[in-house]
Design a protein around this motif. Sequence first.
Motif, PDB file in Angstrom:
ATOM      1  N   VAL A  93      85.286  72.655  57.754  1.00  0.00           N
ATOM      2  CA  VAL A  93      86.065  73.453  56.795  1.00  0.00           C
ATOM      3  C   VAL A  93      86.483  72.545  55.646  1.00  0.00           C
ATOM      4  O   VAL A  93      86.977  71.430  55.863  1.00  0.00           O
ATOM      5  CB  VAL A  93      87.309  74.076  57.468  1.00  0.00           C
ATOM      6  CG1 VAL A  93      88.193  74.745  56.425  1.00  0.00           C
ATOM      7  CG2 VAL A  93      86.886  75.072  58.546  1.00  0.00           C
TER       8      VAL A  93
ATOM      9  N   ARG B 233      94.042  80.491  69.194  1.00  0.00           N
ATOM     10  CA  ARG B 233      93.814  79.126  68.716  1.00  0.00           C
ATOM     11  C   ARG B 233      94.936  78.194  69.154  1.00  0.00           C
ATOM     12  O   ARG B 233      95.129  77.145  68.562  1.00  0.00           O
ATOM     13  CB  ARG B 233      93.739  79.116  67.185  1.00  0.00           C
ATOM     14  CG  ARG B 233      92.698  80.021  66.584  1.00  0.00           C
ATOM     15  CD  ARG B 233      91.307  79.422  66.680  1.00  0.00           C
ATOM     16  NE  ARG B 233      90.340  80.198  65.913  1.00  0.00           N
ATOM     17  CZ  ARG B 233      89.044  79.951  65.904  1.00  0.00           C
ATOM     18  NH1 ARG B 233      88.569  78.955  66.629  1.00  0.00           N
ATOM     19  NH2 ARG B 233      88.220  80.703  65.196  1.00  0.00           N
TER      20      ARG B 233
ATOM     21  N   ALA C 240      90.424  69.345  59.256  1.00  0.00           N
ATOM     22  CA  ALA C 240      89.510  70.468  59.079  1.00  0.00           C
ATOM     23  C   ALA C 240      88.056  70.051  59.182  1.00  0.00           C
ATOM     24  O   ALA C 240      87.172  70.900  59.358  1.00  0.00           O
ATOM     25  CB  ALA C 240      89.764  71.135  57.727  1.00  0.00           C
TER      26      ALA C 240
ATOM     27  N   GLU D  12      84.521  78.885  60.680  1.00  0.00           N
ATOM     28  CA  GLU D  12      83.841  77.588  60.590  1.00  0.00           C
ATOM     29  C   GLU D  12      82.874  77.577  59.396  1.00  0.00           C
ATOM     30  O   GLU D  12      82.336  78.607  59.009  1.00  0.00           O
ATOM     31  CB  GLU D  12      83.090  77.296  61.884  1.00  0.00           C
ATOM     32  CG  GLU D  12      84.010  77.073  63.085  1.00  0.00           C
ATOM     33  CD  GLU D  12      83.228  76.637  64.319  1.00  0.00           C
ATOM     34  OE1 GLU D  12      81.988  76.527  64.217  1.00  0.00           O
ATOM     35  OE2 GLU D  12      83.858  76.415  65.367  1.00  0.00           O
ATOM     36  N   HIS D  13      82.695  76.397  58.843  1.00  0.00           N
ATOM     37  CA  HIS D  13      81.824  76.205  57.676  1.00  0.00           C
ATOM     38  C   HIS D  13      82.305  77.065  56.480  1.00  0.00           C
ATOM     39  O   HIS D  13      81.501  77.534  55.695  1.00  0.00           O
ATOM     40  CB  HIS D  13      80.372  76.567  58.010  1.00  0.00           C
ATOM     41  CG  HIS D  13      79.832  75.809  59.185  1.00  0.00           C
ATOM     42  ND1 HIS D  13      79.427  74.498  59.108  1.00  0.00           N
ATOM     43  CD2 HIS D  13      79.656  76.201  60.483  1.00  0.00           C
ATOM     44  CE1 HIS D  13      79.008  74.100  60.310  1.00  0.00           C
ATOM     45  NE2 HIS D  13      79.126  75.110  61.157  1.00  0.00           N
TER      46      HIS D  13
ATOM     47  N   ALA E 254      86.589  68.702  61.563  1.00  0.00           N
ATOM     48  CA  ALA E 254      86.070  68.995  62.897  1.00  0.00           C
ATOM     49  C   ALA E 254      85.438  70.373  62.968  1.00  0.00           C
ATOM     50  O   ALA E 254      84.564  70.610  63.807  1.00  0.00           O
ATOM     51  CB  ALA E 254      87.192  68.865  63.928  1.00  0.00           C
ATOM     52  N   ARG E 255      85.860  71.278  62.081  1.00  0.00           N
ATOM     53  CA  ARG E 255      85.292  72.627  62.072  1.00  0.00           C
ATOM     54  C   ARG E 255      84.454  72.860  60.822  1.00  0.00           C
ATOM     55  O   ARG E 255      84.158  74.005  60.486  1.00  0.00           O
ATOM     56  CB  ARG E 255      86.407  73.667  62.152  1.00  0.00           C
ATOM     57  CG  ARG E 255      87.288  73.493  63.408  1.00  0.00           C
ATOM     58  CD  ARG E 255      88.352  74.574  63.506  1.00  0.00           C
ATOM     59  NE  ARG E 255      87.738  75.881  63.599  1.00  0.00           N
ATOM     60  CZ  ARG E 255      88.062  76.928  62.818  1.00  0.00           C
ATOM     61  NH1 ARG E 255      88.954  76.767  61.852  1.00  0.00           N
ATOM     62  NH2 ARG E 255      87.467  78.088  62.971  1.00  0.00           N
TER      63      ARG E 255
ATOM     64  N   LYS F  10      93.518  76.696  61.047  1.00  0.00           N
ATOM     65  CA  LYS F  10      93.305  77.129  62.421  1.00  0.00           C
ATOM     66  C   LYS F  10      92.483  78.416  62.499  1.00  0.00           C
ATOM     67  O   LYS F  10      91.620  78.566  63.369  1.00  0.00           O
ATOM     68  CB  LYS F  10      94.667  77.326  63.094  1.00  0.00           C
ATOM     69  CG  LYS F  10      94.597  77.674  64.573  1.00  0.00           C
ATOM     70  CD  LYS F  10      95.981  77.987  65.108  1.00  0.00           C
ATOM     71  CE  LYS F  10      96.923  76.815  64.916  1.00  0.00           C
ATOM     72  NZ  LYS F  10      98.270  77.114  65.467  1.00  0.00           N
TER      73      LYS F  10
END
Length: 429
Positions: free
Chosen positions: A295, A378, A290, A331-332, A292-293, A327
């Motif tokens: 999260v 996704r 997570a 984001e964030h 990478a996004r 998924k």
Amino acid sequence: MPRLFKKFFLIIWLTLAASVVIIILTLNFFETLPSASRLEHQKREVVLELAENLLVTDGEDAARRFVRTSEETVPVGLTIARIAEPGICVDGSTAETRTVLKDGVCYRISVLRPYSAILDTLGPFVPGLGILISSAISAAALARYLIRPVVHLRDGLSALAHGRFDVRIGHMMAGRRDEVSALAHDFDSSAARLQELQQAQQRLFHDISHELRSPLSRLQAVGGVLRQNPTKLDTMLERMDREIERLDALVGEALTLARLTAGSRLSLKIQTLDVIDLLNEILGDAAFEAQARAVSITASVDDSFLAEVEGELIYRALENVIRNAVKYTAEHSKIVVRCETTDRLLKVCVADQGPGVRRDELERIFQPFSRGTDAAPRGGYGLGLAIARQAVECHGGRVYASLPDAGGLAIMLEIPRQPAMFNPARDWG
């Protein structure tokens, strides 16, 4: 006429007839119930005796008044007539007549014969004939009442055997409130379940064929590109590897879903393990991916929850739900995982901050190859939640979705400490 109907009819008919015959014979033996013919003869004898006594004691006028009165109350055809030849009075008395000599005048007192010779002969057989007829009617009605639902059930089973899963017989049992009607309703439930499974199977075949067609089409395109331009071999091989991986993943998930759908309790490889350990392992991998996004995953889990489960299936269920949240969450944002344990149950709630789904799609997202209408593409094939639900339901638990007030989607998994009696092939369609 069905053979079973004949058996029921004969058994009931003979039972009723024998019972009534025994009752009548018993009453006749103890002379408790005199026959109708005997009563009729006794009535005529009494009337003749009274008329004769009145004629002898009180004279002709009193006897004729009695005749008029008796015919109004007990009509037996009583008459009094004078006979011209007095000599007939000597031996003229019979069962229906009396001859009386009074003051030198001969009188004949008579009543009508109650029955003809034929009726007198058939009279003793009339009760038996009535018993046979009435018991036959009763036996036929009772046998038909008992056999009719069996015939409906046989026709329904025959229809199921020929693939007609839309057949229903419950409406044919209108008015019945017994075990037979309950059996008919159970048959309707089974037929409806089979129809749902057939429709789900057809849907699954259609969806799988549709999903397989896309990577196969791309592989065919790769082959066409290589024939036209062999210099792109390395690039096309990488493309082929990706499509083959997708096909392998799709086939693997389809096989897993097929096993869960058509499996049984005996197919579960039960072992005692800590489900919380599995959850923590999955959360660690998911938190790494997570990043990478941007999260984050916030977890509130208990220390341990020992349960008798098949570890692979429970792992797949928890992993699919958590990866699905990673998924589709924004984001964030963050994913919240909460656990609650009881003596018999572990409840795991996974809530994301993604677009969520419409309220009428909360059940549809658990169907194979289904996604929310507003869900962004996704990757994947829409089998993750379907596998998660089937895996948990195989252990007697349940999986369901809800819409939190803050938005997003929350998936709740309820895993029992010991698997309940398994209900094979529960409906996911």
